[in-house]
Scaffold this motif. Structure first.
Motif, PDB file in Angstrom:
ATOM      1  N   ASP A 140      32.400  26.030  41.480  1.00 45.60           N
ATOM      2  CA  ASP A 140      31.568  27.111  40.960  1.00 45.60           C
ATOM      3  C   ASP A 140      31.372  26.882  39.461  1.00 45.60           C
ATOM      4  O   ASP A 140      32.004  26.002  38.869  1.00 45.60           O
ATOM      5  N   PRO A 141      30.486  27.642  38.810  1.00 44.50           N
ATOM      6  CA  PRO A 141      30.154  27.366  37.412  1.00 44.50           C
ATOM      7  C   PRO A 141      31.334  27.465  36.456  1.00 44.50           C
ATOM      8  O   PRO A 141      31.340  26.791  35.416  1.00 44.50           O
ATOM      9  N   HIS A 235      39.135  32.552  43.208  1.00 43.56           N
ATOM     10  CA  HIS A 235      39.997  31.804  42.290  1.00 43.56           C
ATOM     11  C   HIS A 235      41.476  32.168  42.431  1.00 43.56           C
ATOM     12  O   HIS A 235      42.326  31.552  41.805  1.00 43.56           O
ATOM     13  N   MET A 236      41.777  33.191  43.225  1.00 43.70           N
ATOM     14  CA  MET A 236      43.150  33.684  43.287  1.00 43.70           C
ATOM     15  C   MET A 236      44.169  32.612  43.682  1.00 43.70           C
ATOM     16  O   MET A 236      45.207  32.484  43.029  1.00 43.70           O
ATOM     17  N   PRO A 237      43.942  31.821  44.747  1.00 45.36           N
ATOM     18  CA  PRO A 237      44.990  30.883  45.168  1.00 45.36           C
ATOM     19  C   PRO A 237      45.380  29.873  44.093  1.00 45.36           C
ATOM     20  O   PRO A 237      46.552  29.518  43.974  1.00 45.36           O
ATOM     21  N   ARG A 239      44.239  29.954  40.568  1.00 44.93           N
ATOM     22  CA  ARG A 239      44.209  30.376  39.164  1.00 44.93           C
ATOM     23  C   ARG A 239      44.615  31.823  38.937  1.00 44.93           C
ATOM     24  O   ARG A 239      44.872  32.221  37.809  1.00 44.93           O
ATOM     25  N   GLY A 240      44.623  32.632  39.987  1.00 46.91           N
ATOM     26  CA  GLY A 240      45.025  34.022  39.831  1.00 46.91           C
ATOM     27  C   GLY A 240      43.979  34.904  39.185  1.00 46.91           C
ATOM     28  O   GLY A 240      44.318  35.918  38.578  1.00 46.91           O
ATOM     29  N   TRP A 241      42.688  34.552  39.339  1.00 49.03           N
ATOM     30  CA  TRP A 241      41.625  35.309  38.672  1.00 49.03           C
ATOM     31  C   TRP A 241      40.968  36.301  39.630  1.00 49.03           C
ATOM     32  O   TRP A 241      40.668  35.980  40.780  1.00 49.03           O
ATOM     33  N   LEU A 242      40.708  37.505  39.124  1.00 48.48           N
ATOM     34  CA  LEU A 242      39.821  38.478  39.760  1.00 48.48           C
ATOM     35  C   LEU A 242      38.635  38.682  38.831  1.00 48.48           C
ATOM     36  O   LEU A 242      38.808  39.102  37.680  1.00 48.48           O
ATOM     37  N   LEU A 243      37.432  38.387  39.301  1.00 51.19           N
ATOM     38  CA  LEU A 243      36.225  38.525  38.489  1.00 51.19           C
ATOM     39  C   LEU A 243      35.525  39.827  38.844  1.00 51.19           C
ATOM     40  O   LEU A 243      35.084  40.015  39.981  1.00 51.19           O
ATOM     41  N   LEU A 244      35.437  40.724  37.874  1.00 56.37           N
ATOM     42  CA  LEU A 244      34.776  42.008  38.087  1.00 56.37           C
ATOM     43  C   LEU A 244      33.311  41.921  37.660  1.00 56.37           C
ATOM     44  O   LEU A 244      33.003  41.407  36.580  1.00 56.37           O
ATOM     45  N   LEU A 297      48.187  37.440  37.076  1.00 59.58           N
ATOM     46  CA  LEU A 297      46.945  38.018  37.578  1.00 59.58           C
ATOM     47  C   LEU A 297      46.020  38.221  36.386  1.00 59.58           C
ATOM     48  O   LEU A 297      46.341  38.988  35.475  1.00 59.58           O
ATOM     49  N   LEU A 298      44.874  37.544  36.380  1.00 62.39           N
ATOM     50  CA  LEU A 298      43.924  37.690  35.288  1.00 62.39           C
ATOM     51  C   LEU A 298      42.698  38.434  35.780  1.00 62.39           C
ATOM     52  O   LEU A 298      42.005  37.976  36.689  1.00 62.39           O
ATOM     53  N   VAL A 299      42.454  39.623  35.215  1.00 59.22           N
ATOM     54  CA  VAL A 299      41.312  40.457  35.567  1.00 59.22           C
ATOM     55  C   VAL A 299      40.248  40.233  34.500  1.00 59.22           C
ATOM     56  O   VAL A 299      40.467  40.506  33.312  1.00 59.22           O
TER      57      VAL A 299
END
Length: 355
Positions: A140-141, A235-237, A239-244, A297-299
């Motif tokens: 992804d980008p 990206h969770m598995p 990098r632990g990212w949640l993109l809002l 966890l990065l939001v």
């Protein structure tokens, strides 16, 4: 782990089948190829030999196989089935021998086949070569902008050749989801709006897909596209990212969602207006682990949003202050320490942003 134990035999069996299906081809030294195979419904032209459909190692095959092998390997790692000589190790070795993605010198887009053939149907409503962008999450980008730009070139070329009546409902949904993964909210919204106008404009008194047959994947796929515009967690598995709001169109400058689920066992509810977050609640009903070492966890909030003057977090169950987080990008990224849910907020977070 209980769920993985239940489905792992299915993943392993599918992977073992593919391992037997792949073969070497002297024309492509060192590679393992699927085939004979085809790219769904599309055909290609070979010089003066006319139109063909069968070839070896189509791009969609390669992406599906990568996706399968990656998921099987991850499941094996969690279950402790990844030791020396294991199926998981064979998959890691084999995936390195799949053909790399190739750029068409003709059009600057992802190739659909191993060779840079001329496609017979440039208006093809399938987007098979970009399976790796959506529904898979192989690039992804944010991670691989080069490959994503090749994917965008393919999407744009196909849409430029299509007439509106050539696009089925499921294809509308796929296109919207692809734009969402690329972060192009206005493009995703435009495609969704077109589908909805087709439903209403044809006098339908329901929201079934308006093609000649009912295509429930057009309905379900469109709701999936809307969810992708509002929340992405692929990206969770790793990098632990949640993109809002990763693909927020201008038309949704004010809005809210309740109860969207994310990988990792999270559920999110959010309200926003004019580039500011008015409320954000993140809960977790069950613990989901992706590997040996828990990730922060990065939001992540949209970069177009206002930078908050202050961010505070409280535990959902007690309203006690939570301190195990770090602000990045001035507060547009909120990084929660691994184990924060266990130590300070067992059920989740209420995040307040002041402007």
């Amino acid at each position: 782990q209980d769920y993985l134990k239940e489905i792992y035999p299915l993943l392993a069996g599918a992977s073992e089948f593919v391992l037997d299906y792949l073969s070497a081809d002297p024309r492509y030294p060192g590679m393992l190829l699927s085939g004979p195979t085809m790219s769904p419904e599309n055909t290609f032209i070979v010089d003066d030999q006319g139109e063909h459909s069968l070839s070896m190692g189509t791009t969609m095959d390669n992406e599906i196989i990568r996706d399968l092998f990656n998921n099987t390997w991850r499941a094996a790692k969690v279950l402790g089935e990844d030791g020396s000589g294991s199926l998981a190790q064979r998959l890691l070795e084999t995936v390195e021998r799949l053909p790399a993605r190739r750029l068409s010198e003709r059009y600057g887009m992802l190739q659909e086949w191993l060779e840079d053939y001329e496609e017979a149907q440039p208006d093809m409503r399938h987007f098979s070569p970009v399976y790796g962008l959506f529904p898979a999450a192989l690039y992804d980008p944010l991670i691989d902008n080069t490959t994503s730009s090749w994917a965008q070139a393919l999407i744009e070329r196909r849409l430029a050749h299509m007439e509106r009546d050539e696009i089925e409902g499921w294809s509308d949904a796929w296109i919207s989801s692809l734009w969402a993964r690329l972060g192009r909210g206005d493009k995703a919204y435009e495609q969704l709006n077109t589908w909805l106008l087709d439903v209403g404009g044809n006098g339908f008194d329901h929201i079934h897909d308006p093609s000649s047959v009912v295509q429930i994947d057009g309905n379900f796929g469109s709701t999936a596209a809307i969810a992708e515009m509002l929340l992405q967690s692929h990206h969770m598995p790793d990098r632990g990212w949640l993109l809002l709001l990763p693909a927020l169109p201008d038309a949704w400058s004010t809005g809210s969602f309740v109860g969207l689920r994310a990988r990792g066992g999270y559920t999110l509810s959010m309200r926003w207006a004019a580039g500011k977050v008015e409320s954000l609640v993140i809960t977790r009903e069950s613990e989901v682990e992706f590997g040996d070492s828990p990730l922060p966890l990065l939001v992540r909030l949209p970069t177009s949003f206002a930078v908050p003057a202050a961010v505070s977090v409280r535990a959902v169950e007690s309203s006690a202050s939570v301190t195990c987080f770090t602000l990045l990008q001035g507060g547009l990224d909120i990084s929660f320490d691994p184990g924060c849910l266990e130590t300070q907020a067992k059920e989740g977070y209420e995040v307040a942003l002041a402007y």
